[in-house]
Design a protein around this motif. Sequence first.
Motif, mmCIF file in Angstrom:
data_model
loop_
_atom_site.group_PDB
_atom_site.id
_atom_site.type_symbol
_atom_site.label_atom_id
_atom_site.label_comp_id
_atom_site.label_asym_id
_atom_site.label_seq_id
_atom_site.Cartn_x
_atom_site.Cartn_y
_atom_site.Cartn_z
ATOM 1 N N MET A 203 0.835 -1.190 0.000
ATOM 2 C CA MET A 203 0.000 0.000 0.000
ATOM 3 C C MET A 203 0.877 1.250 0.000
ATOM 4 O O MET A 203 2.007 1.245 0.509
ATOM 5 C CB MET A 203 -0.895 0.012 1.240
ATOM 6 C CG MET A 203 -2.002 -1.018 1.223
ATOM 7 S SD MET A 203 -3.248 -0.657 -0.047
ATOM 8 C CE MET A 203 -3.904 0.891 0.522
ATOM 9 N N ALA A 204 0.372 2.309 -0.589
ATOM 10 C CA ALA A 204 1.087 3.581 -0.561
ATOM 11 C C ALA A 204 1.312 4.005 0.882
ATOM 12 O O ALA A 204 0.457 3.812 1.752
ATOM 13 C CB ALA A 204 0.283 4.641 -1.310
ATOM 14 N N GLY A 205 2.496 4.566 1.152
ATOM 15 C CA GLY A 205 2.850 4.966 2.503
ATOM 16 C C GLY A 205 3.653 3.922 3.253
ATOM 17 O O GLY A 205 4.179 4.205 4.334
ATOM 18 N N SER A 206 3.785 2.714 2.668
ATOM 19 C CA SER A 206 4.550 1.655 3.320
ATOM 20 C C SER A 206 6.042 1.849 3.098
ATOM 21 O O SER A 206 6.474 2.690 2.285
ATOM 22 C CB SER A 206 4.117 0.292 2.785
ATOM 23 O OG SER A 206 2.738 0.071 2.965
ATOM 24 N N ASN A 207 6.840 1.037 3.815
ATOM 25 C CA ASN A 207 8.299 1.025 3.660
ATOM 26 C C ASN A 207 8.739 -0.341 3.150
ATOM 27 O O ASN A 207 8.103 -1.353 3.436
ATOM 28 C CB ASN A 207 8.991 1.334 4.982
ATOM 29 C CG ASN A 207 8.581 2.684 5.542
ATOM 30 O OD1 ASN A 207 8.309 3.621 4.790
ATOM 31 N ND2 ASN A 207 8.550 2.787 6.873
ATOM 32 N N LEU A 246 13.280 2.018 0.561
ATOM 33 C CA LEU A 246 12.232 2.916 0.077
ATOM 34 C C LEU A 246 11.292 3.212 1.241
ATOM 35 O O LEU A 246 10.766 2.290 1.869
ATOM 36 C CB LEU A 246 11.453 2.277 -1.073
ATOM 37 C CG LEU A 246 12.262 1.925 -2.326
ATOM 38 C CD1 LEU A 246 11.397 1.172 -3.329
ATOM 39 C CD2 LEU A 246 12.829 3.187 -2.961
ATOM 40 N N LYS A 247 11.077 4.502 1.522
ATOM 41 C CA LYS A 247 10.230 4.902 2.636
ATOM 42 C C LYS A 247 9.053 5.729 2.135
ATOM 43 O O LYS A 247 9.180 6.520 1.195
ATOM 44 C CB LYS A 247 11.043 5.723 3.643
ATOM 45 C CG LYS A 247 12.235 4.977 4.239
ATOM 46 C CD LYS A 247 13.013 5.874 5.194
ATOM 47 C CE LYS A 247 14.208 5.135 5.791
ATOM 48 N NZ LYS A 247 14.991 5.992 6.721
ATOM 49 N N ASP A 248 7.909 5.523 2.800
ATOM 50 C CA ASP A 248 6.687 6.265 2.464
ATOM 51 C C ASP A 248 6.403 6.168 0.963
ATOM 52 O O ASP A 248 6.414 7.162 0.235
ATOM 53 C CB ASP A 248 6.825 7.731 2.888
ATOM 54 C CG ASP A 248 5.509 8.486 2.804
ATOM 55 O OD1 ASP A 248 4.450 7.826 2.764
ATOM 56 O OD2 ASP A 248 5.534 9.736 2.765
ATOM 57 N N ASP A 276 4.558 -2.618 -7.353
ATOM 58 C CA ASP A 276 3.096 -2.689 -7.455
ATOM 59 C C ASP A 276 2.530 -2.014 -6.216
ATOM 60 O O ASP A 276 2.438 -2.614 -5.141
ATOM 61 C CB ASP A 276 2.652 -4.150 -7.552
ATOM 62 C CG ASP A 276 1.151 -4.275 -7.789
ATOM 63 O OD1 ASP A 276 0.515 -3.252 -8.086
ATOM 64 O OD2 ASP A 276 0.611 -5.386 -7.637
ATOM 65 N N ILE A 277 2.188 -0.740 -6.347
ATOM 66 C CA ILE A 277 1.767 0.067 -5.197
ATOM 67 C C ILE A 277 0.267 0.341 -5.290
ATOM 68 O O ILE A 277 -0.211 0.907 -6.283
ATOM 69 C CB ILE A 277 2.548 1.394 -5.160
ATOM 70 C CG1 ILE A 277 4.053 1.110 -5.101
ATOM 71 C CG2 ILE A 277 2.114 2.240 -3.973
ATOM 72 C CD1 ILE A 277 4.905 2.362 -5.183
ATOM 73 N N HIS A 278 -0.468 -0.089 -4.253
ATOM 74 C CA HIS A 278 -1.910 0.127 -4.193
ATOM 75 C C HIS A 278 -2.214 1.336 -3.311
ATOM 76 O O HIS A 278 -1.437 1.664 -2.410
ATOM 77 C CB HIS A 278 -2.616 -1.112 -3.650
ATOM 78 C CG HIS A 278 -2.439 -2.311 -4.521
ATOM 79 N ND1 HIS A 278 -2.820 -3.585 -4.148
ATOM 80 C CD2 HIS A 278 -1.904 -2.443 -5.762
ATOM 81 C CE1 HIS A 278 -2.545 -4.438 -5.111
ATOM 82 N NE2 HIS A 278 -1.974 -3.762 -6.105
#
Length: 420
Positions: A203-207, A246-248, A276-278
Amino acid sequence: MNLLRPGSGFGMAGWRLVCAAVALALWRPAESCPAACTCTGVRIYCADTERSIAAFPALSEPEMENITDIYIANQSSFSSINDKDLTFYRNLRNLTVTNTRLTYVSRQAFQNNVKLQYLNLKDNNLSSLSWKTVHHLNISSLLLSGNPLQCSCENMWMRGDESEAAELMCVEEGGKRRHLSKLTLPNCVVPTVSLHPKSVTLMAGSNITLTCNASGMPTPDLNWITCPLNSSHEIVTTGQTSILRLKDLSSLDNECKITCSSDNTAGESEASLHLDIHCELKISPKHEYHGCLQLDNPTHINNGEYTLLASNRYGRDRKVINAHFMHNPWNDTTATDSLYYDPTTDDTPLEPPEDRVAVYVVVGIAVVTFTGFVLMLVVLKFGRNSKFGIKDHSNAPEEETGLKSGFVLFHNVPVEVVSR
């Protein structure tokens, strides 16, 4: 003397002579072409053994842009291909340098020759050729036989299943010749790369932390190749391991390709993945998916509130606008201009497209047409009466009037000629 006049003898033979002269004037060899070479529109040929060249012909830039084939042979002074020798030969497809004293080819020699497909370097004095010289090219044929190639790690990449590669020979330190395809060197291993994890779905915002491990001899160099990242990121490399954090994660980095590349003298290897960012769905003009609601000839019936609903498994969003196309023509006597606006913003209402000019034009044409029609009826109705002070004698005998009949002006109004 006019050669074009009839009988001058300037026939088809003369025209052929003129055409040939014009063609000869337009076509000429390159002005800066060396005397030892022949330079035509697309080809350079240098094989004169008596007048040797030491480098590629330096023609004008437009001339070099048009060259697709270069053939150089039997040149005793030709010894190297340097970084900028072929910079302006951008359309070069076939290059042959054979039977010369060529001993060195720069790693950047063909950097601008991405269309190069055929490279013949046979029968020269090359002892090595780095894979980095040709790795970016789509070479269909590379010929290197007849060179005193050393049995070194730098030449190990030349081994292959192709018939040409299978016949390549290399020279050991003692002068013994061996098949390069059967050569094994203890400290020469093409790198291998492993990338973990092999795929990323978050998900977006993950690291996320990506780890790249490489092996090979000599110790390979590690590099990360990515798209322009919007997410915060950092790289830490230790020995043959490199970490990309990769952060946020930003949704704008969705489908971004990330590659870990490893190379040494023997060759290169790489591993890649796509992000693959949801994310929760948000309605915005900047997003990837677009749609529209089209109304044909909307009226006051279509006035009202319109709501766009969008959803995915991570959330939903809605956006409302008020559309006012026109006022009710039957009930509203204080109608003003229609307005289109978005109630969720502070934007100033926008005026609708102006159609008044078209209406005025149509009404004006109708008025002019009607007026012309009425005038025509008046003329046809009263045309028989004397409106011009001319008395109608068309039915009176010629003896009584003393006049002779003339021709009719307008409708049944004769022109009279006084007899003498």
